[in-house]
Design a protein around this motif. Structure first.
Motif, PDB file in Angstrom:
ATOM      1  N   ALA A   1      21.981 -17.151  -1.104  1.00 10.22           N
ATOM      2  CA  ALA A   1      21.972 -17.244  -2.570  1.00 10.22           C
ATOM      3  C   ALA A   1      21.692 -18.672  -3.022  1.00 10.22           C
ATOM      4  CB  ALA A   1      23.307 -16.765  -3.143  1.00 10.22           C
ATOM      5  N   LEU A   2      22.310 -19.657  -2.376  1.00 11.79           N
ATOM      6  CA  LEU A   2      22.078 -21.060  -2.735  1.00 11.79           C
ATOM      7  C   LEU A   2      20.607 -21.427  -2.554  1.00 11.79           C
ATOM      8  CD1 LEU A   2      25.252 -22.728  -1.187  1.00 11.79           C
ATOM      9  CD2 LEU A   2      24.824 -22.202  -3.596  1.00 11.79           C
ATOM     10  N   SER A   3      19.992 -20.921  -1.507  1.00 13.00           N
ATOM     11  CA  SER A   3      18.573 -21.176  -1.280  1.00 13.00           C
ATOM     12  C   SER A   3      17.730 -20.581  -2.404  1.00 13.00           C
ATOM     13  CB  SER A   3      18.160 -20.587   0.073  1.00 13.00           C
ATOM     14  OG  SER A   3      16.790 -20.786   0.296  1.00 13.00           O
ATOM     15  N   LEU A   4      18.032 -19.345  -2.799  1.00  9.95           N
ATOM     16  CA  LEU A   4      17.290 -18.694  -3.894  1.00  9.95           C
ATOM     17  C   LEU A   4      17.501 -19.427  -5.224  1.00  9.95           C
ATOM     18  CD1 LEU A   4      18.032 -14.955  -3.012  1.00  9.95           C
ATOM     19  CD2 LEU A   4      15.838 -16.166  -2.743  1.00  9.95           C
ATOM     20  N   ILE A   5      18.716 -19.862  -5.453  1.00 11.07           N
ATOM     21  CA  ILE A   5      19.034 -20.601  -6.689  1.00 11.07           C
ATOM     22  C   ILE A   5      18.318 -21.944  -6.708  1.00 11.07           C
ATOM     23  CG2 ILE A   5      20.889 -21.863  -7.869  1.00 11.07           C
ATOM     24  CD1 ILE A   5      22.761 -19.498  -6.999  1.00 11.07           C
ATOM     25  N   ASN A   6      18.385 -22.681  -5.604  1.00 11.67           N
ATOM     26  CA  ASN A   6      17.795 -24.021  -5.551  1.00 11.67           C
ATOM     27  C   ASN A   6      16.280 -23.997  -5.763  1.00 11.67           C
ATOM     28  OD1 ASN A   6      20.193 -25.410  -5.306  1.00 11.67           O
ATOM     29  ND2 ASN A   6      20.163 -25.329  -3.069  1.00 11.67           N
ATOM     30  N   GLU A   7      15.636 -22.887  -5.423  1.00 11.23           N
ATOM     31  CA  GLU A   7      14.200 -22.757  -5.677  1.00 11.23           C
ATOM     32  C   GLU A   7      13.888 -22.825  -7.175  1.00 11.23           C
ATOM     33  OE1 GLU A   7      12.986 -19.026  -3.978  1.00 11.23           O
ATOM     34  OE2 GLU A   7      12.919 -19.839  -1.946  1.00 11.23           O
ATOM     35  N   GLN A   8      14.861 -22.505  -8.001  1.00 10.79           N
ATOM     36  CA  GLN A   8      14.664 -22.444  -9.442  1.00 10.79           C
ATOM     37  C   GLN A   8      15.045 -23.738 -10.170  1.00 10.79           C
ATOM     38  OE1 GLN A   8      16.101 -18.835 -11.291  1.00 10.79           O
ATOM     39  NE2 GLN A   8      16.155 -17.817  -9.305  1.00 10.79           N
TER      40      GLN A   8
ATOM     41  N   TRP B   1      14.966 -27.762 -11.121  1.00 11.19           N
ATOM     42  CA  TRP B   1      14.115 -28.939 -11.149  1.00 11.19           C
ATOM     43  C   TRP B   1      14.900 -30.188 -10.793  1.00 11.19           C
ATOM     44  CZ3 TRP B   1       8.945 -29.734 -12.964  1.00 11.19           C
ATOM     45  CH2 TRP B   1       8.242 -28.553 -13.166  1.00 11.19           C
ATOM     46  N   LEU B   2      16.148 -30.228 -11.202  1.00 16.28           N
ATOM     47  CA  LEU B   2      17.008 -31.383 -10.930  1.00 16.28           C
ATOM     48  C   LEU B   2      18.279 -30.911 -10.246  1.00 16.28           C
ATOM     49  CD1 LEU B   2      16.750 -33.252 -14.341  1.00 16.28           C
ATOM     50  CD2 LEU B   2      15.619 -33.864 -12.206  1.00 16.28           C
ATOM     51  N   GLY B   3      18.734 -31.688  -9.303  1.00 13.48           N
ATOM     52  CA  GLY B   3      19.977 -31.363  -8.628  1.00 13.48           C
ATOM     53  C   GLY B   3      19.820 -30.148  -7.725  1.00 13.48           C
ATOM     54  N   HIS B   4      20.910 -29.799  -7.074  1.00 11.05           N
ATOM     55  CA  HIS B   4      20.907 -28.623  -6.209  1.00 11.05           C
ATOM     56  C   HIS B   4      22.345 -28.150  -5.998  1.00 11.05           C
ATOM     57  CE1 HIS B   4      21.735 -31.869  -3.320  1.00 11.05           C
ATOM     58  NE2 HIS B   4      22.339 -30.948  -2.596  1.00 11.05           N
ATOM     59  N   PHE B   5      22.464 -26.905  -5.605  1.00 14.31           N
ATOM     60  CA  PHE B   5      23.760 -26.361  -5.223  1.00 14.31           C
ATOM     61  C   PHE B   5      23.895 -26.486  -3.723  1.00 14.31           C
ATOM     62  CE2 PHE B   5      23.517 -24.421  -9.379  1.00 14.31           C
ATOM     63  CZ  PHE B   5      24.841 -24.452  -9.795  1.00 14.31           C
ATOM     64  N   ASP B   6      25.124 -26.635  -3.289  1.00 17.09           N
ATOM     65  CA  ASP B   6      25.423 -26.836  -1.884  1.00 17.09           C
ATOM     66  C   ASP B   6      26.768 -26.188  -1.594  1.00 17.09           C
ATOM     67  OD1 ASP B   6      25.064 -27.823   0.682  1.00 17.09           O
ATOM     68  OD2 ASP B   6      24.908 -29.911   0.055  1.00 17.09           O
ATOM     69  N   MET B   7      27.091 -26.088  -0.322  1.00 11.56           N
ATOM     70  CA  MET B   7      28.417 -25.617   0.069  1.00 11.56           C
ATOM     71  C   MET B   7      28.921 -26.553   1.161  1.00 11.56           C
ATOM     72  SD  MET B   7      29.785 -21.834   1.234  1.00 11.56           S
ATOM     73  CE  MET B   7      28.337 -21.533   2.196  1.00 11.56           C
TER      74      MET B   7
ATOM     75  N   ARG C   1      25.119 -21.196 -15.622  1.00  9.99           N
ATOM     76  CA  ARG C   1      24.007 -20.277 -15.417  1.00  9.99           C
ATOM     77  C   ARG C   1      24.148 -19.466 -14.137  1.00  9.99           C
ATOM     78  NH1 ARG C   1      18.042 -22.649 -14.287  1.00  9.99           N
ATOM     79  NH2 ARG C   1      16.963 -20.712 -13.872  1.00  9.99           N
ATOM     80  N   PHE C   2      24.625 -20.102 -13.069  1.00 13.36           N
ATOM     81  CA  PHE C   2      24.665 -19.426 -11.772  1.00 13.36           C
ATOM     82  C   PHE C   2      26.061 -18.988 -11.323  1.00 13.36           C
ATOM     83  CE2 PHE C   2      20.625 -21.759 -11.675  1.00 13.36           C
ATOM     84  CZ  PHE C   2      19.774 -20.683 -11.422  1.00 13.36           C
ATOM     85  N   TYR C   3      27.075 -19.304 -12.073  1.00 12.63           N
ATOM     86  CA  TYR C   3      28.436 -18.882 -11.724  1.00 12.63           C
ATOM     87  C   TYR C   3      28.520 -17.366 -11.494  1.00 12.63           C
ATOM     88  CZ  TYR C   3      33.545 -18.633 -11.865  1.00 12.63           C
ATOM     89  OH  TYR C   3      34.861 -18.407 -11.549  1.00 12.63           O
ATOM     90  N   PRO C   4      27.905 -16.540 -12.355  1.00 13.60           N
ATOM     91  CA  PRO C   4      27.972 -15.093 -12.117  1.00 13.60           C
ATOM     92  C   PRO C   4      27.368 -14.665 -10.774  1.00 13.60           C
ATOM     93  CG  PRO C   4      27.281 -15.516 -14.368  1.00 13.60           C
ATOM     94  CD  PRO C   4      27.256 -16.842 -13.643  1.00 13.60           C
TER      95      PRO C   4
END
Length: 168
Positions: free
Chosen positions: A84-91, A93-99, A138-141
């Protein structure tokens, strides 16, 4: 060509941690210094309260911003969350999600390079803080659909984007 507004904004610039403290104070967000070059705050988002941290590295002139939505991923869900993080990060422009590998904590991270003077303006501070909160909201859900709804990453992302479009 510089406008008068640029000159005023330039005069209002400050050290990054001090500027963020002023922003947090203006918004009545609880905050505290974790050191000379680090500040943390509690920020109310649409879905939850986020822990916001900023760390200034003067030698690199980089301000690292972290926004943690208080999500811990159990071992059995980590593979789905990485997808999911990979799919989200594709969208993004700035920053990224990580675990984080230690504890499975989900976070949004953005590194902001500042100029040679190492100063942060009020508009820039507000923009980067709001961007972090907006992306977490935006991505919490998506995270919740995976953790509690047993959806696949693709299903979770599709469901969250439909829900978000319906809220506007």
């Amino acid at each position: 060509m510089r406008s008068v507004g640029d000159e005023i904004e330039r005069e209002e610039e400050a050290a990054p941690v001090e500027m963020l403290a002023a922003l947090f104070e203006a918004r009545d967000w609880p905050h505290e210094y974790a050191g000379e070059d680090e500040i943390s705050a509690e920020v109310k988002g649409s879905w939850t309260t986020y822990q916001f941290q900023a760390i200034w590295r003067a030698e690199d002139r980089v301000l690292q911003l972290l926004c943690l939505p208080e999500i811990r991923v159990p071992e059995g869900k980590r593979q789905a969350m990485f997808e999911a993080l990979s799919l989200i990060n594709e969208q993004l422009w700035l920053g990224h999600f990580d675990m984080w590998s230690n504890g499975g904590v989900v976070l949004y991270r953005h590194g902001l390079m500042l100029g040679e003077d190492g100063l942060l303006g009020p508009a820039q501070a507000q923009t980067v803080v709001e961007a972090a909160i907006d992306e977490c909201d935006r991505f919490y859900p998506v995270f919740q659909f995976i953790l509690w709804g047993d959806k696949t990453p693709t299903e979770a992302l599709a469901a969250a984007m439909v829900d978000a479009a319906g809220e506007a």
